[in-house]
Each structure stands twice: as structure tokens, then as C-alpha cells.
Design a protein around this motif. Structure first.
Motif, PDB file in Angstrom:
ATOM      1  N   GLU A 128       0.833  -1.210   0.000  1.00 56.01           N
ATOM      2  CA  GLU A 128       0.000   0.000   0.000  1.00 56.01           C
ATOM      3  C   GLU A 128       0.867   1.259   0.000  1.00 56.01           C
TER       4      GLU A 128
ATOM      5  N   ALA B  82       3.872   1.546  -1.195  1.00 54.43           N
ATOM      6  CA  ALA B  82       4.479   1.655  -2.525  1.00 54.43           C
ATOM      7  C   ALA B  82       3.470   2.158  -3.547  1.00 54.43           C
ATOM      8  N   ARG B  83       2.235   1.691  -3.446  1.00 58.45           N
ATOM      9  CA  ARG B  83       1.186   2.131  -4.360  1.00 58.45           C
ATOM     10  C   ARG B  83       0.942   3.634  -4.179  1.00 58.45           C
TER      11      ARG B  83
ATOM     12  N   GLU C 181       3.000   5.855  -2.968  1.00 56.08           N
ATOM     13  CA  GLU C 181       4.180   6.601  -3.428  1.00 56.08           C
ATOM     14  C   GLU C 181       4.209   6.727  -4.931  1.00 56.08           C
ATOM     15  N   ARG C 182       3.768   5.699  -5.642  1.00 54.67           N
ATOM     16  CA  ARG C 182       3.739   5.754  -7.102  1.00 54.67           C
ATOM     17  C   ARG C 182       2.603   6.643  -7.621  1.00 54.67           C
ATOM     18  N   GLY C 183       1.667   6.987  -6.744  1.00 58.45           N
ATOM     19  CA  GLY C 183       0.595   7.874  -7.136  1.00 58.45           C
ATOM     20  C   GLY C 183      -0.654   7.175  -7.650  1.00 58.45           C
ATOM     21  N   HIS C 184      -0.741   5.884  -7.487  1.00 63.39           N
ATOM     22  CA  HIS C 184      -1.944   5.128  -7.934  1.00 63.39           C
ATOM     23  C   HIS C 184      -3.058   5.328  -6.913  1.00 63.39           C
ATOM     24  N   ARG C 185      -4.259   5.459  -7.438  1.00 67.20           N
ATOM     25  CA  ARG C 185      -5.427   5.564  -6.574  1.00 67.20           C
ATOM     26  C   ARG C 185      -6.326   4.358  -6.764  1.00 67.20           C
TER      27      ARG C 185
END
Length: 64
Positions: A54, A56-57, A59-63
Motif C-alpha cells: 500500500e 508503494a502504491r 508513493e507511485r501515485g496510484h489511486r
């Protein structure tokens, strides 16, 4: 009698004993290593892995 690997000189009768005790002392486990082995291991539960996923998600900017 054959010479032992710890024998360095023939003139000193205590040389074999002294070298044997030195080898025994140095071959032992260092107290710091023993303490590290006695510590409990970190658990790799699914909760920990899910939390890392979560972060990492996010941080990558995925919603979601």
C-alpha cells in the motif's frame, strides 16, 4: 610420536597445551553473534507485506 599441528617448539613442554587452549578459546562463538542468534526473528506476515504494498502504491501515485 608424530607432532601435532599446535606444536611449535620441542623445547617447551607446555607449548602444546597452551596452543590447544588458545585454539579452543578462539574457535568459540563470539558473544555478540550468540546474542544476535537468540533474538526473535521478524515476522513476515501478510499484514506487513500488504502494508508495504500500500505504501508503494501511494508513493507511485496510484489511486484505488
Amino acid at each position: 610420536m608424530t607432532r601435532h599441528i599446535a606444536d611449535r617448539s620441542r623445547d617447551d613442554g607446555s607449548g602444546r597445551t597452551r596452543n590447544y587452549t588458545r585454539q579452543e578459546r578462539e574457535s568459540g562463538l563470539h558473544p555478540a553473534i550468540a546474542a544476535l542468534r537468540m533474538r526473535p526473528r521478524a515476522r513476515n506476515s501478510e499484514e506487513t507485506n500488504r502494508r508495504a504494498a500500500e505504501f508503494a502504491r501511494i508513493e507511485r501515485g496510484h489511486r484505488v
